[in-house]
Design an enzyme around this catalytic site. Sequence first.
Site, PDB file in Angstrom:
ATOM      1  N   CYS A   1       0.846  -1.188   0.000  1.00 26.47           N
ATOM      2  CA  CYS A   1       0.000   0.000   0.000  1.00 26.47           C
ATOM      3  C   CYS A   1       0.882   1.238   0.000  1.00 26.47           C
ATOM      4  CB  CYS A   1      -0.936   0.015   1.204  1.00 26.47           C
ATOM      5  SG  CYS A   1      -0.055   0.152   2.781  1.00 26.47           S
TER       6      CYS A   1
ATOM      7  N   CYS B   1       1.326  14.192 -34.856  1.00 26.93           N
ATOM      8  CA  CYS B   1       0.460  14.979 -33.975  1.00 26.93           C
ATOM      9  C   CYS B   1       0.476  14.383 -32.577  1.00 26.93           C
ATOM     10  CB  CYS B   1      -0.970  15.018 -34.512  1.00 26.93           C
ATOM     11  SG  CYS B   1      -1.784  13.399 -34.569  1.00 26.93           S
TER      12      CYS B   1
ATOM     13  N   ASP C   1      27.386  24.179  -3.853  1.00 28.56           N
ATOM     14  CA  ASP C   1      28.402  23.558  -4.708  1.00 28.56           C
ATOM     15  C   ASP C   1      29.152  22.419  -4.051  1.00 28.56           C
ATOM     16  OD1 ASP C   1      29.844  25.088  -2.860  1.00 28.56           O
ATOM     17  OD2 ASP C   1      31.496  25.382  -4.262  1.00 28.56           O
TER      18      ASP C   1
ATOM     19  N   CYS D   1       3.006   1.579   3.117  1.00 36.37           N
ATOM     20  CA  CYS D   1       4.243   0.789   3.083  1.00 36.37           C
ATOM     21  C   CYS D   1       5.340   1.561   2.358  1.00 36.37           C
ATOM     22  CB  CYS D   1       4.011  -0.540   2.376  1.00 36.37           C
ATOM     23  SG  CYS D   1       2.836  -1.627   3.174  1.00 36.37           S
TER      24      CYS D   1
ATOM     25  N   ASP E   1      26.381  20.070   0.580  1.00 39.05           N
ATOM     26  CA  ASP E   1      25.153  20.718   0.124  1.00 39.05           C
ATOM     27  C   ASP E   1      24.180  19.737  -0.526  1.00 39.05           C
ATOM     28  OD1 ASP E   1      25.906  23.296   0.923  1.00 39.05           O
ATOM     29  OD2 ASP E   1      27.064  23.599  -0.907  1.00 39.05           O
TER      30      ASP E   1
ATOM     31  N   ASP F   1      24.291  29.019  -0.460  1.00 37.46           N
ATOM     32  CA  ASP F   1      25.426  28.669   0.377  1.00 37.46           C
ATOM     33  C   ASP F   1      26.442  29.808   0.224  1.00 37.46           C
ATOM     34  OD1 ASP F   1      27.254  27.085   1.912  1.00 37.46           O
ATOM     35  OD2 ASP F   1      28.252  26.588   0.040  1.00 37.46           O
TER      36      ASP F   1
ATOM     37  N   CYS G   1      -0.603  10.796 -32.102  1.00 40.03           N
ATOM     38  CA  CYS G   1       0.436   9.820 -32.462  1.00 40.03           C
ATOM     39  C   CYS G   1       1.337   9.550 -31.265  1.00 40.03           C
ATOM     40  CB  CYS G   1       1.300  10.334 -33.611  1.00 40.03           C
ATOM     41  SG  CYS G   1       0.413  10.693 -35.129  1.00 40.03           S
TER      42      CYS G   1
END
Length: 813
Positions: free
Chosen positions: A19, A90, A700, A22, A704, A508, A93
Amino acid sequence: MPDTLQATRLHYDIANLSCGGCAARAQAAMAAIPGVAEARVNFATRRGDILPGPGFDPAAVGRAMEAAGYPATPHESAPPLRLEVEHLTCGSCVARAEAALRAWPGVEEAQVNLATRRAELRVETGVDLAGLQAHMAEAGYPVHPVETEAAAPSRPREDEAAPYRRAFILSLLLTLPVFVAEMGGHLIPAFHHWLAMTFGETLLRVAQFVLTTAVLAGPGAVFFRLGVPALLRRAPEMNSLVVLGAGAAWAWSTLVTFAPALVPETGRHVYFEAAAVIVTLILLGRWLEARARGHAGAAIAGLMALRPDTALRIGPDGREAEVALDEVRPGDRLRLRPGGRVAVDGVVEDGESHVDEAMLTGEPLPVAKAAGDSVTAGTVNGGGTLVYRATAVGADTVLSRIVAMVEDAQATRLPVQSLIDRVTMIFVPVVLAIALAAGALWLAFGPDPSQALVVTVSVLIIACPCAMGLATPVSILAGTGRAAELGVLFRQGDALQALARVDLVAFDKTGTLTEGRPAVTGLHPADGGSAEDLLSLAAAGERSSEHPLARAIVAAAEERGLALPETGGFANTSGAGITARVGSETLLVGSAAHLQAAGIEVPAPPEGPETVVHVGQSGRYLGRIALSDPLKADAARAVAALKERGIAVAILSGDAEGPVDAVAARLDVTEARAGLSPAGKRAVLDAWREQGRKVAFVGDGINDAPVLAAADVGIALGSGTDVAMEAADVVLVSGAPSAVVTAREVSRRTLRNIAENLVWAFGYNIALIPVAAGALAVFGGPFLSPMLAAGAMAASSVLVVANALRLKRMRAA
């Protein structure tokens, strides 16, 4: 920029998922494993994905998930498979091609892109590719593998437009006499009388029949070749509408020409010119659309064109020879002449020059290069000569990986696209029903039976699922392509949509707003200690760390020629510091909290703008090292530009309060938090998001990565670590803070462009289909000519693509 941009996510099959609850519990257990930066569990697929961070132990996954009651085993999956898909015309498709791909055993996920005419599949290892190709051919959408990332994108897109151009020109030459004869006679009665007296009505109609049949059987055959099988499969698409519309006009006119007695006298009109003009105008639209798509997708071809075809290799004997690029191997020594392009990624061994990296980073100023500096494939050398050693070639170069990132972004599907695909899936059958119903009503109640034919054909031709299907992908194609040219790489499709809604950007500090190349500005040993001993011990511990502060300490020791003691047992505590062994003693280098956690008493340093690193050994405090880190040149401009756009700016840093406050004051940032661990940064982000803020985080470093993964949009600097870039949704190749503004503008303008396309595509169909069905004629207005319907339909797709092409004019913020 680092030379690796590969994905590092790990995939697992999760057992015992019954479910959604879970899945949530399994995800929580997976996220709690030490070293896991991010975890996701999908109940539908019974799969889990992990983004590993510092300290991750793969063996811990099995143990932790077994204990949680959801055993996890590594998922055996082949790399993503990219396929060229034929006969996509299109949105309907696209939906049918995707459904056919997903129906094949071993295909876990499939996404088809109308703008690029490609599919990206996630497949199980050992999937039957030959069987899949046969299956797709039977479904009407043949597929072919894209052999390599490097070769496929560089193929000229004009190849797709050229057949339509030739077909249009031939169709135009055959159609003009039919059009002039029929419409000229309506406009100029004298011309009509002259034709009738000179050639006779019957001969004129036979001539029109011959020419129109040649149009349908020749250049127009492509519509029948694709549209008729689709009808027989009961999966009608755009070509089917053209076949029914043009075919009905031709069939009625042929009947009137050769068996007029079978048609009521009031309906003995011919519409050969309508059938011919319909095909001609739609071919014109397809040609212009293919050309425009080629321009929209030119970014990848342009990037691949940056690679030179050859390189000047220096042999072991010192002789130089020009070799093909695919003959270059890692470790080869290469010479770069003035004005030449760098062939592969490498490290300079000899010479000095300036290299123009603008085509990859968007930065206009050339970058000085000398021994020890890295060079990137595709960049342009200045006036000096360089000798460099190859470190990455072929698909491993930064350029090739950037191309792969751009392709991933261009193949992405925004959430709105799924709704559009569902609409276009039923659009053509609905149009067929409307056409038949309108035709039946006009046949039953109209004054002229031939008018029912006009209405039916006009409805069939005016409908344009092409524009609806192209509205989103062609804007993404143009927007992400232009973003790549400006040094902004969208790694996750959702980021393109989410970034436009961000109202707070958190940076940061070290390496993000500052240069990330701090220098030691002060050595403060504890009472009775030596400054040289303090620095040598700190450098010995920091040798294995990638943190900018660690590199600065090591560099300072090397400059002074200090001997570094041998260390072992290195361990990094993310956002705090390092621990190592020197002989039998334990060495700690990092924040005050890091030393205090080990029971070392740390005196409070004086307040100031400098960053302080503390050093302790076996319970003793040895002293502190002061470092300073200058702001990046464009940091102030980036913060000011974000504020001008109504976006709040904050700084979240693990550094001490003094340096953080000093940077915040210089940038006029009022929201600045110092001394934060990665968990602390994430907690601040979570608090903002609970307030309803949409937050982007820019960083960076390895530390982080969890924050980048947790933010609404994670933005990593290309000058940072690979782990940070893998956790991020957007990568800024240049590493400049101002690129954040560029990324946000690309996102905002691309979404606005998509909205414009969708309003046009849906509005066009909603407004003109009723007109084609004769809604105006009911109130005494005009009927819509099938020729005008064909022109409007062709123009609709072209306008959508042309609007998307405006994104190619975007400039860096």
